[in-house]
Design a protein around this motif. Structure first.
Motif, PDB file in Angstrom:
ATOM      1  N   ASP A   1       9.920  -0.996  -9.258  1.00 39.44           N
ATOM      2  CA  ASP A   1      10.657  -0.023  -9.492  1.00 39.44           C
ATOM      3  C   ASP A   1      11.331   0.306  -8.307  1.00 39.44           C
ATOM      4  O   ASP A   1      10.590   0.824  -7.109  1.00 39.44           O
ATOM      5  N   ARG A   2      12.776   0.913  -7.859  1.00 36.42           N
ATOM      6  CA  ARG A   2      13.336   1.313  -7.095  1.00 36.42           C
ATOM      7  C   ARG A   2      13.119   0.587  -5.585  1.00 36.42           C
ATOM      8  O   ARG A   2      13.366  -0.050  -5.570  1.00 36.42           O
TER       9      ARG A   2
ATOM     10  N   PRO B   1       9.987   9.127  -4.156  1.00 38.28           N
ATOM     11  CA  PRO B   1      10.203   9.041  -4.843  1.00 38.28           C
ATOM     12  C   PRO B   1       9.135   8.899  -6.329  1.00 38.28           C
ATOM     13  O   PRO B   1       9.175   7.751  -5.529  1.00 38.28           O
ATOM     14  N   THR B   2       8.657   9.150  -6.835  1.00 41.39           N
ATOM     15  CA  THR B   2       7.790   8.545  -7.996  1.00 41.39           C
ATOM     16  C   THR B   2       8.346   7.432  -8.249  1.00 41.39           C
ATOM     17  O   THR B   2       9.844   6.855  -8.889  1.00 41.39           O
ATOM     18  N   VAL B   3       7.404   6.472  -8.881  1.00 43.28           N
ATOM     19  CA  VAL B   3       8.017   5.536  -9.112  1.00 43.28           C
ATOM     20  C   VAL B   3       7.021   4.787 -10.506  1.00 43.28           C
ATOM     21  O   VAL B   3       6.035   5.409 -10.608  1.00 43.28           O
ATOM     22  N   GLY B   4       7.568   3.779 -11.187  1.00 47.63           N
ATOM     23  CA  GLY B   4       7.054   3.465 -12.816  1.00 47.63           C
ATOM     24  C   GLY B   4       6.751   2.402 -12.898  1.00 47.63           C
ATOM     25  O   GLY B   4       7.675   1.522 -12.431  1.00 47.63           O
TER      26      GLY B   4
ATOM     27  N   ALA C   1       0.879  -1.537   0.088  1.00 48.99           N
ATOM     28  CA  ALA C   1       0.081   0.363   0.141  1.00 48.99           C
ATOM     29  C   ALA C   1       1.009   0.641  -0.208  1.00 48.99           C
ATOM     30  O   ALA C   1       1.880   1.731   0.758  1.00 48.99           O
ATOM     31  N   MET C   2       0.789   1.997  -0.753  1.00 45.82           N
ATOM     32  CA  MET C   2       1.148   3.647  -1.259  1.00 45.82           C
ATOM     33  C   MET C   2       0.315   4.645  -0.830  1.00 45.82           C
ATOM     34  O   MET C   2      -0.936   4.544  -1.567  1.00 45.82           O
ATOM     35  N   ASN C   3       0.869   5.855  -0.635  1.00 50.57           N
ATOM     36  CA  ASN C   3       0.381   7.308  -0.965  1.00 50.57           C
ATOM     37  C   ASN C   3       0.761   7.971  -2.038  1.00 50.57           C
ATOM     38  O   ASN C   3       1.581   8.285  -2.236  1.00 50.57           O
ATOM     39  N   VAL C   4      -0.074   7.651  -2.899  1.00 47.88           N
ATOM     40  CA  VAL C   4       0.390   8.064  -4.201  1.00 47.88           C
ATOM     41  C   VAL C   4      -1.347   8.902  -4.458  1.00 47.88           C
ATOM     42  O   VAL C   4      -1.724   9.844  -4.029  1.00 47.88           O
ATOM     43  N   GLU C   5       0.029  10.521  -5.085  1.00 51.21           N
ATOM     44  CA  GLU C   5      -1.035  12.293  -4.800  1.00 51.21           C
ATOM     45  C   GLU C   5      -0.959  11.699  -6.537  1.00 51.21           C
ATOM     46  O   GLU C   5      -1.960  13.170  -6.156  1.00 51.21           O
TER      47      GLU C   5
ATOM     48  N   HIS D   1       2.747   2.344 -19.427  1.00 50.81           N
ATOM     49  CA  HIS D   1       3.343   2.934 -18.174  1.00 50.81           C
ATOM     50  C   HIS D   1       2.304   3.496 -16.889  1.00 50.81           C
ATOM     51  O   HIS D   1       2.284   4.497 -17.937  1.00 50.81           O
ATOM     52  N   LEU D   2       3.274   3.397 -16.112  1.00 51.97           N
ATOM     53  CA  LEU D   2       2.100   4.302 -15.169  1.00 51.97           C
ATOM     54  C   LEU D   2       3.369   4.792 -13.677  1.00 51.97           C
ATOM     55  O   LEU D   2       4.237   3.701 -13.220  1.00 51.97           O
ATOM     56  N   ALA D   3       3.537   6.077 -14.178  1.00 52.82           N
ATOM     57  CA  ALA D   3       4.093   6.358 -12.747  1.00 52.82           C
ATOM     58  C   ALA D   3       3.516   7.022 -11.630  1.00 52.82           C
ATOM     59  O   ALA D   3       2.737   7.812 -11.877  1.00 52.82           O
TER      60      ALA D   3
END
Lengths: 380, 380, 380
Positions: free
Chosen positions: C320-321, C262-265, C225-229, C253-255
């Motif tokens: 990613d990352r 940091p942004t993950v893709g 689970a992530m906090n995505v804005e 592709h989803l960023a």
């Protein structure tokens, strides 16, 4: 364009019809002396609400899709595709697993408001599966394999109730012999059912029943929760229609194999006799079940509609070995008035005699309940 | 085959039509200065989604069955059978209990997006019951007995909210006098309602209201939870239609008998005036409620469709004795464009002035909220 | 009256048709050695059940309303109103946000039972909004603004999941170039998507996927689970139809912009080739998506129906990352038999190769799963 409550469109072998059903109940269950249960007494509810469609894609390929809103959830009722070829019929989807005559007969074709006590107690329901049928002359043979009901299969929780962990399945068969003897339509049938509960053996299984009326959630008799791994059921059916008279009787036996405990057996039965007060009316029969005939003299043609009365004795025995679920003897009187096809009004009275039921404050487990039920039902 | 958004099939006295409705909203409620409520601001939602059917089994026997998906649950809306004989009409099923003109008028026939504040605050809803109506000349008399809404009756939980423990009932009546004076359609009516909550007196009853828009779940005014055993309501209605103009006004009073505490009374009212900008258009009226007329010059015949504007003052007072629920004065401006029959676009602006409402961080309980609402709605 | 599974009624520019869909699945997911997950193995379910209607109010004004019962809840699928004027089209309501070719193609028009892994992993869904389209010659340009899916918007809970606190929105566009080169229908397209999650940034967002079959709720790969804005997505599409052959390939592709991190893709792709075994049959194509052609020699005209086979490679990479969601390489073989239009039977086999998936007891995260899926599906 034919008309069956709503228009049925046909074009070559293709057909389509919107389907719906409304059943509204009001009833009363007398509280056995001193029992502190506020779920008894007066109740009213929308018993069944259905919306769907049925049709044919080709002459031998038909379908049905029907949603039901009941108990504040939307469930699936008859939803399948049927392929017919001469005496053979194959049906895939959500359907009744060749249960008893009383269960298979449509709920707007019944003689009494609620089906025999054993049908609920033994958890008859529609299940996802494949059913085959072979019919020739007075014989119909039915055989199918089924998993579980779609709402159980779709349950997204983890654990024993999770739909993806549900690996139960059953094999169900029924054999009908229904000769026509002069004016008399006879029905003799037997069915056998075997179910492996699989993962559900770790869930709890209960066999229990309401005091006739569906408006109450109280069950005065019922087994405790058990871990059941297999169920084996047998049923015997008998019915006859002769002009305005009809009679029906069934017996069902359920053997529940418990995990690590001896098998227990429960049983139920009913016998019924009925008569149409209105001339020219009779119960319908087709494909191994009772159906509904249009009133001979409907209200919109200045007739009285059809009026039928029935008396039924209904028995359920949930006692065996260490399990004392209780027994129930029901004496039911029913009146159904159908002023016009697809519309019916029901008034039922039931005297329910209990032994080994939920204890009164006095500790007494044998007592009576009086039930009055009314319903209007409309089909389209 | 007639056409009313979808085809209506008729055959002799029989009829059938599939029904559906889509209402999609987007709106904005300004956050009163400093109030920390993330439920205000922008919101969008599917306001109402309905699917069902209506028809007739015979010339004087009609039915309606309609499911509504809203707030992520499927509920029942109009679902009943109606029998008509001369000036008499009997209706059994789920239906409106002869509430106010604003509540009884269909939600795609209204002049503003949301009904008068008192209709939600006083919990107007459809209920299962039996309604009778007698209509002669300009008079309509309506009387019925009702239990509760089907979802409450079907609640399977134990305790005060259990459907089988729900024994509430009400008696509701309404009298309409609607003479036609030359070009003017007049409407004068009064209604009276008495409800015994029974078992529900042990549950909590609240009277409260959203800041006009339905997209927010915030209620800035409302009473605390109370134990109410009886409700008595009176309403007075007045309306007139004259060519492109119309006006309407209503007053409603609710007296809530609390268990062991003094009775409290709440009240609401609205007054409205409206006008069609497009020639030849006017509001419809039939059977004691507003209806929708087809646009005189619809878009598909190169016309502008119909455009109506309305101004409404809407008042709700939830203060009495020890209860300080607050008051709300709403000033509403509404524009409805109907390019073609069965399709409407709404834009509404509302200035809501509060007293005794939910406190701001400063402790201030009197403030304003600005509301903008948009909707498209389609009926078939 | 035309016939498309059910009758389509037309009168001038007006039209109406009842719509329904039944999809029933049975399948098997082999349990990777030693993994203790009872949600794998055999499963059966009703995959999709739909009921609704579609029609036109006027020649250029059409609507669709469709409910879906799946996972024991009723949701909304395509429910909108469409206005067409020359090359322009405007659509308001619940609709697909111009996703990938595989997602936009109807689920009874697909070549394999379940769509490309990235379509679920990246949470493609229908959303409430406004979509515009311009089509000229081989070009289609699509652009829209959307909020969220109606069930999220209607969620009545307080807090981050509350529908009235949901202020997410997205802008989505897609450009299609679909020239016809002699016998070959070509399809080249790209789409771009930007979404601001707003209040939902405080809720948790996950990207994950089932092992091909929908009957299991187990996800062997997935991000925490992530906090995505913000989410930014790009997709490229390519397809061709030539007689009985077709091919298709896509990349997405989803960023994901994380709050304070940091942004993950993440990315996914598939490539597919398919062929009809039956003469005269081919995949349909219209309006930028695959459609279904009627079998050239259907069963009710003594033909075999249409039989198509397809092979698909399906890839999903959730690494990613710092995020090690795992990767999945699927090799899918599919057979679809359509004996008659609107009825299809599917058999699929999939070999799923995992890296960095849910750990086996041995700690091993790289393993295979074998999946067999069967489905019958009927549309009306």
């Amino acid at each position: 364009i034919a008309w069956k409550g709503s228009p049925q469109f046909t074009q070559g072998g293709k057909a389509f019809k919107v389907k719906g059903r409304i059943q509204a109940d009001a009833g009363f269950v007398s509280v056995p002396g001193g029992l502190d249960d506020r779920g008894l007494g007066f109740s009213s509810e929308m018993r069944r609400l259905r919306l769907g469609g049925e049709g044919s894609l080709a002459r031998n390929l038909s379908y049905k899709l029907e949603f039901e809103l009941s108990d504040n959830a939307v469930d699936l009722v008859d939803t399948f595709i049927t392929y017919r070829n001469g005496p053979w019929q194959v049906q895939i989807g959500n359907q009744n697993a060749f249960w008893s005559l009383d269960e298979l007969t449509g709920d707007t074709s019944g003689s009494v408001m609620e089906r025999a006590a054993f049908t609920d107690a033994f958890n008859f329901e529609r299940r996802l599966g494949l059913g085959m049928q072979y019919g020739k002359g007075p014989w119909i043979a039915q055989l199918g394999v089924f998993t579980d009901d779609p709402s159980s299969l779709a349950n997204s929780s983890d654990g024993v109730n999770g739909g993806d962990e549900n690996n139960s399945y059953s094999v169900d068969g029924r054999l009908v012999f229904a000769p026509r003897l002069g004016e008399i339509q006879l029905h003799l049938a037997g069915s056998a059912h075997w179910r492996r509960l699989g993962r559900l053996a770790e869930a709890s299984t209960r066999y229990r029943q309401r005091p006739y009326a569906h408006g109450t959630n109280t069950r005065l008799i019922g087994t405790p929760a058990m871990n059941v791994e297999d169920e084996t059921m047998y049923g015997a059916e008998m019915a006859a229609i002769s002009g305005r008279w009809w009679g029906a009787a069934e017996y069902y036996h359920l053997a529940a194999d418990r995990v690590g405990l001896p098998t227990v057996g429960f049983q139920g039965a009913y016998g019924e006799v009925g008569y149409f007060l209105t001339e020219g009316d009779s119960r319908g029969y087709k494909g191994g079940i009772f159906t509904t005939n249009a009133p001979a003299h409907p209200l919109d043609k200045d007739g009285p509609g059809s009026i039928q009365v029935a008396l039924r004795y209904d028995w359920l025995d949930l006692n065996d070995r260490d399990i004392r679920g209780g027994t129930q003897n029901g004496y039911i009187a029913a009146l159904v008035w159908s002023p016009i096809q697809y519309l019916r009004f029901n008034v039922n009275y039931a005297l329910m005699r209990y032994n080994g039921a939920a204890a009164l404050p006095s500790g007494e487990r044998s007592y009576d309940a009086n039930v009055v039920g009314t319903r209007f039902e409309l089909d389209f």
